[in-house]
Design a protein around this motif. Structure first.
Motif, PDB file in Angstrom:
ATOM      1  N   LEU A 282       1.025  -1.365  -0.095  1.00 44.29           N
ATOM      2  CA  LEU A 282       0.009   0.010  -0.033  1.00 44.29           C
ATOM      3  C   LEU A 282       1.047   1.195   0.014  1.00 44.29           C
ATOM      4  O   LEU A 282       1.613   1.406   0.942  1.00 44.29           O
ATOM      5  N   LEU A 283       0.736   2.211  -0.915  1.00 41.78           N
ATOM      6  CA  LEU A 283       1.546   3.392  -1.075  1.00 41.78           C
ATOM      7  C   LEU A 283       0.349   4.480  -1.275  1.00 41.78           C
ATOM      8  O   LEU A 283      -0.599   4.554  -1.749  1.00 41.78           O
ATOM      9  N   LEU A 284       0.945   5.632  -0.299  1.00 39.05           N
ATOM     10  CA  LEU A 284       0.273   6.905  -0.409  1.00 39.05           C
ATOM     11  C   LEU A 284       0.605   7.555  -1.481  1.00 39.05           C
ATOM     12  O   LEU A 284       1.811   8.437  -1.331  1.00 39.05           O
ATOM     13  N   ASN A 285       0.124   7.363  -2.801  1.00 38.38           N
ATOM     14  CA  ASN A 285       0.669   7.899  -3.985  1.00 38.38           C
ATOM     15  C   ASN A 285       0.115   9.257  -4.466  1.00 38.38           C
ATOM     16  O   ASN A 285       0.700   9.785  -5.395  1.00 38.38           O
ATOM     17  N   ASP A 286      -0.933   9.854  -3.939  1.00 38.11           N
ATOM     18  CA  ASP A 286      -1.615  10.974  -4.329  1.00 38.11           C
ATOM     19  C   ASP A 286      -1.810  11.789  -2.785  1.00 38.11           C
ATOM     20  O   ASP A 286      -2.499  11.760  -2.203  1.00 38.11           O
ATOM     21  N   PHE A 287      -0.458  12.564  -2.750  1.00 38.16           N
ATOM     22  CA  PHE A 287      -0.496  13.503  -1.342  1.00 38.16           C
ATOM     23  C   PHE A 287      -1.555  14.601  -1.437  1.00 38.16           C
ATOM     24  O   PHE A 287      -2.251  14.994  -0.297  1.00 38.16           O
ATOM     25  N   ALA A 288      -1.956  15.140  -2.556  1.00 39.36           N
ATOM     26  CA  ALA A 288      -2.740  16.287  -2.715  1.00 39.36           C
ATOM     27  C   ALA A 288      -4.118  15.744  -2.408  1.00 39.36           C
ATOM     28  O   ALA A 288      -5.098  16.565  -1.610  1.00 39.36           O
ATOM     29  N   HIS A 289      -4.677  14.721  -2.651  1.00 37.22           N
ATOM     30  CA  HIS A 289      -5.922  14.250  -2.106  1.00 37.22           C
ATOM     31  C   HIS A 289      -5.908  13.046  -0.992  1.00 37.22           C
ATOM     32  O   HIS A 289      -6.904  12.601  -0.921  1.00 37.22           O
ATOM     33  N   ASN A 290      -4.647  12.850  -0.514  1.00 38.77           N
ATOM     34  CA  ASN A 290      -4.583  11.730   0.413  1.00 38.77           C
ATOM     35  C   ASN A 290      -5.272  10.335  -0.200  1.00 38.77           C
ATOM     36  O   ASN A 290      -6.053   9.915   0.617  1.00 38.77           O
ATOM     37  N   LEU A 291      -4.770   9.973  -1.217  1.00 39.09           N
ATOM     38  CA  LEU A 291      -5.413   8.707  -1.850  1.00 39.09           C
ATOM     39  C   LEU A 291      -4.304   7.739  -1.888  1.00 39.09           C
ATOM     40  O   LEU A 291      -3.145   7.991  -1.880  1.00 39.09           O
ATOM     41  N   THR A 292      -4.605   6.545  -1.380  1.00 35.18           N
ATOM     42  CA  THR A 292      -3.548   5.300  -1.569  1.00 35.18           C
ATOM     43  C   THR A 292      -3.885   4.414  -2.740  1.00 35.18           C
ATOM     44  O   THR A 292      -4.898   4.365  -3.335  1.00 35.18           O
ATOM     45  N   ARG A 293      -3.000   3.566  -2.917  1.00 38.97           N
ATOM     46  CA  ARG A 293      -3.320   2.540  -4.051  1.00 38.97           C
ATOM     47  C   ARG A 293      -2.443   1.413  -3.630  1.00 38.97           C
ATOM     48  O   ARG A 293      -1.443   1.448  -3.107  1.00 38.97           O
ATOM     49  N   SER A 294      -3.107   0.226  -3.817  1.00 33.43           N
ATOM     50  CA  SER A 294      -2.342  -1.099  -3.359  1.00 33.43           C
ATOM     51  C   SER A 294      -1.877  -1.858  -4.481  1.00 33.43           C
ATOM     52  O   SER A 294      -2.571  -1.769  -5.437  1.00 33.43           O
ATOM     53  N   PHE A 295      -0.729  -2.731  -4.530  1.00 30.61           N
ATOM     54  CA  PHE A 295      -0.464  -3.469  -5.387  1.00 30.61           C
ATOM     55  C   PHE A 295      -0.028  -4.967  -4.945  1.00 30.61           C
ATOM     56  O   PHE A 295       0.404  -5.030  -3.844  1.00 30.61           O
ATOM     57  N   PRO A 296      -0.446  -5.832  -5.944  1.00 32.76           N
ATOM     58  CA  PRO A 296      -0.175  -7.238  -5.494  1.00 32.76           C
ATOM     59  C   PRO A 296       1.049  -7.637  -5.419  1.00 32.76           C
ATOM     60  O   PRO A 296       2.127  -7.058  -6.235  1.00 32.76           O
ATOM     61  N   ILE A 297       1.817  -8.092  -4.123  1.00 30.76           N
ATOM     62  CA  ILE A 297       3.023  -8.695  -4.271  1.00 30.76           C
ATOM     63  C   ILE A 297       2.988  -9.984  -5.151  1.00 30.76           C
ATOM     64  O   ILE A 297       2.563 -10.951  -4.750  1.00 30.76           O
ATOM     65  N   LEU A 298       4.156 -10.228  -6.003  1.00 30.00           N
ATOM     66  CA  LEU A 298       3.998 -11.354  -6.923  1.00 30.00           C
ATOM     67  C   LEU A 298       5.095 -12.509  -6.291  1.00 30.00           C
ATOM     68  O   LEU A 298       4.543 -13.554  -6.296  1.00 30.00           O
ATOM     69  N   PHE A 299       5.960 -12.121  -5.553  1.00 34.15           N
ATOM     70  CA  PHE A 299       6.613 -13.118  -4.823  1.00 34.15           C
ATOM     71  C   PHE A 299       7.709 -12.326  -3.609  1.00 34.15           C
ATOM     72  O   PHE A 299       8.123 -11.321  -3.772  1.00 34.15           O
TER      73      PHE A 299
END
Length: 282
Positions: free
Chosen positions: A111-128
């Motif tokens: 989980l990354l907080l990738n949009d600081f202006a709008h306080n939005l996060t995005r999650s990414f699947p771990i491959l291995f």
């Protein structure tokens, strides 16, 4: 007699008003604690603030931008996702974190907080995952508590700034604090709020007195006595500017213990490069 009745009436009215204020305050707290922001791609809930703050009034925005590579690991072992621990993005598509963060049989996401202006996060699947081969989850000593994991960002138009790492030791560092709140059943949730604290390395004897751990170069004892907060949950990592210094191995067991043990990432530089099939730092 009439004056006494008037006085009694006034006292009763004041008492009723006080009770109403207390009920309203308690209700506001309950609403604040229960408010959630739903992310379909992660099936995970995140606590968000109920009060909207204008961008130019958000004092924590520069701190969040200071650590664009700080990540949280979500873990799903049933039908719900829960916060597990923190990590740092390195080499764009990899994270470095603690080996104890991974639970066998569970699904994990970054989980990354990738949009600081709008306080939005995005999650990414771990491959291995790649766990250090000498790490044992049941060991009482926190040696080899380090792991790398590759996460899938190929299908997302996102530029991620990674932290760096190398073999050189540092004398000063700061901790990235992605703040959390806990519920009555001791479940932790993330909030879109950051802090940072200046921390310092201290003598390994301090951590030996607190935890009975005999140190070597693979561990760092960190002094938290200058910070008033109570860290009895996961936190970190620690950085020197944009360089990743350590990931949490042993957290303080109570509010009176002000020392934490971190895995020294510099000690494992060659191991990280080998496991990620990378020939240089970056």
């Amino acid at each position: 007699m009439k004056a006494s009745c008037i006085l009694l009436t006034i006292i009763i009215l004041i008492a009723i008003m006080a009770v109403c204020v207390m009920v309203k305050f308690a209700t506001d707290i309950t609403v604040e604690e229960r408010k959630r922001d739903y992310f379909p791609e992660a099936n995970a809930y995140q606590v968000v603030k109920s009060i909207s703050i204008a961008l130019n009034e958000n004092r924590n925005l520069p701190i969040a931008e200071r650590f664009p590579y700080v990540a949280a690991i979500l873990r799903n072992s049933s039908k719900s996702w829960a916060f597990s621990c923190f990590a740092s993005v390195v080499l764009v598509k990899w994270i470095v974190t603690s080996a104890h963060c991974r639970r066998k049989g569970a699904t994990h996401r970054v989980l990354l907080l990738n949009d600081f202006a709008h306080n939005l996060t995005r999650s990414f699947p771990i491959l291995f995952w790649r766990i250090h081969e000498k790490f044992h989850i049941n060991s009482t000593a926190p040696f080899y508590d380090i792991a790398v994991a590759k996460f899938n960002v190929d299908n997302y138009p996102l530029t991620i700034k990674p932290s760096t790492f190398d073999e050189r030791s540092v004398s000063s560092c700061e901790a990235a604090i992605w703040k959390t709140v806990s519920t009555m059943d001791r479940v932790f949730y993330l909030i879109n709020d950051f802090d940072k604290i200046q921390v310092k390395k201290t003598s390994p004897s301090r951590c030996y007195e607190s935890y009975g751990i005999n140190f070597d170069d693979s561990l760092i004892c960190i002094d938290l006595t200058n910070y008033d907060d109570c860290f009895i949950h996961e936190f970190g990592p620690i950085f020197n500017e944009d360089k990743l210094v350590g990931v949490l191995a042993v957290k303080p067991r109570d509010c009176d213990v002000k020392y934490a043990v971190f895995t020294n990432v510099s000690h494992y530089t060659t191991w990280i490069l080998k496991l990620t099939h990378t020939m240089s730092y970056g």
